[in-house]
Design an enzyme around this catalytic site. Structure first.
Site: not given
Length: 448
Positions: A266, A269, A297, A333, A351, A374
């Site tokens: 993690e 990431w 959208w 998370n 987003w 996102w």
């Protein structure tokens, strides 16, 4: 006679494992430590409200650790740093590298100061693996996490963290600005009570948090997806402001638990997000996958958007997460993915709207992780699923919060007549999102 060394701090608000500070002390001739609040230079993204609260307290803690010697200046760094060099008669400037578009500012300052005869050095401090050191076989950047992290681990060579250097070398400087005068804290209304109850910004708070993780939550890390369980590190804001370094985290965690490798992935990431931002600096404003420019959208209106922001959607897990965010400046998370998917897929909101809200309300919002995450949920980002993933918040709640412990913590009216009806039908809105995705697939096919 050589003048003092100016150490310019940015997202590295710590004394231990601070290579620029350590090298400056080793150079001799005295050290002046400065933080520049630059929220106006091109390439700088001004931080959000919750991050401003954190920054205030982190700087106050750092100043206390330096016995009041921290120098504060506000303004464009390309004006402030050279002016401070002249003011101090500094003959060297050291800093730790950053990896956003702001590095172009650093490059220009480095060139101009060196042309003026000033020694300038930069150091690796805030990433385990700098973006240009990890490349694919053809010399390009990675776009998928798993091979990226594998390549990082194969490189190895994570250095041991540095200690705190001799702070007797740190000098004061005239003209430091007032931290209170910067107006980083909320006034009326004071919305930061929950942040104060939840967090202790600063280097000591970071290491207390790391100690707590090592003493308990790491052993439960295999349950990290359950928001009611204390199984995560909550180190993200401390890493974001550099109050603890990834080298210190690696040194404490690596190899000590069956959960260590997963936790460090993690951290990986985080490294991957910075790798992506380094190569695609417009990550917060442009789709990483251009085919998503064709996504349809929707326009749900201010009332619907306000319901999402303030946890009044009638979808319990979404509302719990948004209320946790509003109160603490943080969100678990797993729940972040759910609330983001709900906004993007069920409400069909771009987003970027959600990314901007998180940027303003998260204490751990940074320039890489926030937009990368996102875009990952949206499907427009790096390492996105090959299909259009839509998180079902009801199924997610049943799987990861089966007793509704997390939901009831943040939504006490859940299950009563006071709790609102859902603002959208999950099944119908999911199908509308899948229909909109057909345009993306068609655009991708036309690109070949």
């Amino acid at each position: 006679m050589a003048g003092p060394t100016l150490v310019w701090l940015r997202d590295d608000l710590r004394l231990a494992d601070n290579p620029a500070l350590t090298a400056a002390v080793s150079r001799g001739h005295g050290v002046v430590v400065v933080f520049v609040l630059d929220d106006e230079s091109p390439g700088i993204r001004p931080i959000g409200s919750a991050s401003r609260w954190w920054l205030h307290h982190s700087l106050a803690a750092l100043d206390a650790s330096l016995d009041g010697m921290l120098v504060l200046r506000r303004g464009p760094a390309e004006r402030v740093i050279p002016a401070l060099v002249d003011e101090l008669g500094a003959t060297a400037v050291y800093w730790n590298r950053r990896y956003s578009a702001a590095r172009e500012i650093d490059a220009r300052i480095k060139t101009s100061l060196r042309d003026a005869g000033v020694e300038v050095e930069s150091f690796q401090a805030n990433l385990l693996f700098e973006p240009w050191t990890v490349q694919t076989g053809d010399g390009g950047p990675y776009k998928v996490f798993t091979p990226f992290w594998r390549a990082c681990l194969e490189r190895g060579g994570v250095r041991e963290p540095l200690g705190v250097p001799d702070l007797g070398a740190v000098l004061g400087a005239p003209g430091s600005e007032s931290l209170d005068g910067w107006g980083l804290l909320p006034t009326t209304p004071d919305w930061a009570g929950g942040l104060r109850d939840t967090w202790t910004p600063g280097e000591r708070g970071a290491h207390d948090r790391l100690d707590a993780f090592m003493g308990g939550a790491l052993s439960r890390y295999h349950r990290r997806d359950e928001p009611a369980v204390e199984a995560t590190s909550r180190l993200s804001p401390h890493l974001r402001f550099g109050e603890v370094s990834p080298f210190q985290v690696w040194d404490r965690v690596h190899g000590v638990s069956a959960n260590s490798a997963k936790f460090l992935s993690e951290v990986g990431w985080r490294e991957f997000s910075w790798h992506i931002l380094f190569h695609w600096p417009r990550l917060a404003t442009e789709n990483f996958r251009p085919a998503f420019d064709a996504f349809g959208w929707g326009h749900p209106g201010d009332e619907v958007l306000a319901a999402w922001r303030h946890g009044r959607t009638g979808i319990p897990l979404v509302d719990a997460g948004m209320r946790e965010l509003w109160h603490t400046g943080y969100m678990h998370n797993r729940v972040r993915m759910v609330v983001a998917s709900f906004l993007i897929k069920n409400l069909l909101v771009d987003w970027r709207v959600g990314e901007e809200w998180f940027w303003d309300t998260l204490v751990d919002a940074d320039e890489a992780n926030n937009p990368a995450s996102w875009q990952w949920v949206a499907g427009s980002g790096a390492d996105a699923a090959p299909y259009f993933r839509v998180f079902n918040p009801e199924l997610q709640a049943k799987k990861f919060d089966p007793d509704a412990e997390y939901i009831r913590r943040w939504v006490p009216e859940y299950g009563t007549p006071d709790y609102p009806d859902p603002i959208v039908d999950l099944a119908r809105s999911r199908q509308e999102a899948l229909d909109a995705y057909e345009a993306v697939k068609a655009a991708a096919a036309s690109r070949g």
